[in-house]
Design an enzyme around this catalytic site. Sequence first.
Site, PDB file in Angstrom:
ATOM      1  N   LYS A  18      21.574 -38.833 -25.270  1.00  0.00           N
ATOM      2  CA  LYS A  18      22.246 -37.570 -25.554  1.00  0.00           C
ATOM      3  C   LYS A  18      22.308 -37.351 -27.059  1.00  0.00           C
ATOM      4  O   LYS A  18      22.431 -38.319 -27.807  1.00  0.00           O
ATOM      5  CB  LYS A  18      23.663 -37.574 -24.957  1.00  0.00           C
ATOM      6  CG  LYS A  18      23.709 -37.690 -23.438  1.00  0.00           C
ATOM      7  CD  LYS A  18      23.169 -36.464 -22.746  1.00  0.00           C
ATOM      8  CE  LYS A  18      23.330 -36.568 -21.229  1.00  0.00           C
ATOM      9  NZ  LYS A  18      22.817 -35.363 -20.526  1.00  0.00           N
ATOM     10  N   HIS A  26      13.650 -38.365 -10.515  1.00  0.00           N
ATOM     11  CA  HIS A  26      14.719 -37.441 -10.895  1.00  0.00           C
ATOM     12  C   HIS A  26      14.543 -36.174 -10.069  1.00  0.00           C
ATOM     13  O   HIS A  26      13.426 -35.795  -9.738  1.00  0.00           O
ATOM     14  CB  HIS A  26      14.659 -37.134 -12.389  1.00  0.00           C
ATOM     15  CG  HIS A  26      15.891 -36.474 -12.906  1.00  0.00           C
ATOM     16  ND1 HIS A  26      16.074 -35.109 -12.853  1.00  0.00           N
ATOM     17  CD2 HIS A  26      17.016 -36.975 -13.465  1.00  0.00           C
ATOM     18  CE1 HIS A  26      17.259 -34.811 -13.364  1.00  0.00           C
ATOM     19  NE2 HIS A  26      17.853 -35.920 -13.736  1.00  0.00           N
TER      20      HIS A  26
END
Length: 461
Positions: free
Chosen positions: A168, A289
């Site tokens: 992040k 994912h």
Amino acid sequence: MAHDQSSRYANLDLKESDLIAGGKHILVAYKMKPKAGYDYLATAAHFAAESSTGTNVEVSTTDDFTKGVDALVYFIDEATEDMRIAYPIELFDRNVIDGRFMIVSFLTLVIGNNQGMGDVEYGKMIDFYVPERAIQMFDGPATDISNLWRILGRPIKDGGYIAGTIIKPKLGLRPEPFAQAAYQFWLGGDFIKNDEPQGNQVFAPVKKVIPLVYDAMKRAQDETGEAKLFSMNITADDYHEMCARADFALEVFGPDADKLAFLVDGYVGGPGMVTTARRQYPNQYLHYHRAGHGAITSPSSKRGYTAFVLAKMSRLQGASGIHVGTMGYGKMEGEGDDRNIAYMIERDECQGPVYFQKWYGMKPTTPIISGGMNALRLPGFFENLGHGNVINTAGGGSYGHIDSPAAGAKSLRQAYECWKAGADPIEYAKEHKEFARAFESFPGDADKLFPGWRDKLGVHK
């Protein structure tokens, strides 16, 4: 009004137990509602026709063999909107190169044209059953969580929680800050994944990022004495681009290539992308994912299929692990009963919403837990699931820790150990600094989950 085909495409005398014992059909359960004015059985039969050998009218080219591979409605309950269809396994497309089954054919038939029929208000697949012969003809996973446990120096059975994160911010980091973010987490954790949009942006090209990430991994391994894992996004429109990214990373990681997983965005990229990764790189952990899946899997969507169905298909395709949400404990849509998704993909046999599925030794698919998780939410999550044999990628839960990403990673591990020991989280926090500081890092969660924590831990605003 559509032509009534129920005399051909429905047989409500068929018994589900006999169909399962016969082993010659894939069974699919739906929630289906006809549009106003349409008969339920006639609509169900039309649904089966469009999903197999038929269309909206009789055609002159149909012969007896064709009728022998019709999909058949074998159960309906108009009050509950339950409809079940038996699909002969001969209907499904097979590879020319090896005769194996493919998920694209499965999807084309069971959830293809029937999604746009004029007489159907909605039809959503909620479960399916695959007989042993069809199980044998799907690839299934080549690697599983036991491979990762072995690398981490753990027992290959019940090796426990893998503390992971997502780099992040999800976009905007250049190569050096990206690698530094990885290093900081690896000082306390096990597993890092690319966030799904991270790839080969002009400000962070793969050929600059990956060597720096590998250097960060080696430094963290040297400092901690522990193995580390990295899941690289190889999602791309083009097969050759996927392989170019994967091959470059394998070359960079060299002797540590076993610590490299490949992430594919399997929903937006499609089954072909998953199979490309599974077949071209069978030695790598295949990380599925599912970005975008909520458009059809959400309980608010009446069409498509459920998250349970998506996960079950991923095991057939060969995913080593797939994201399964947070079962109501994180920020993503879900509830506690979603644990059945995890059970279906990790066990050798399991009861689904409708069908009891045996996997006949097919390797398991790891539940990957991600989306708003942190150390405070984990004990309740593990209690609901009943075990900790998962990968958890906590982005904010790591990089949002008040002390450091390494402290965030350690707090995740401590949360698992707290649950495993059956300890009270407040009491456990008193003896584990990083876990205690997670209360201060995420005070909103702390207030909700552990009222009075400030006084108990001696923390004041």
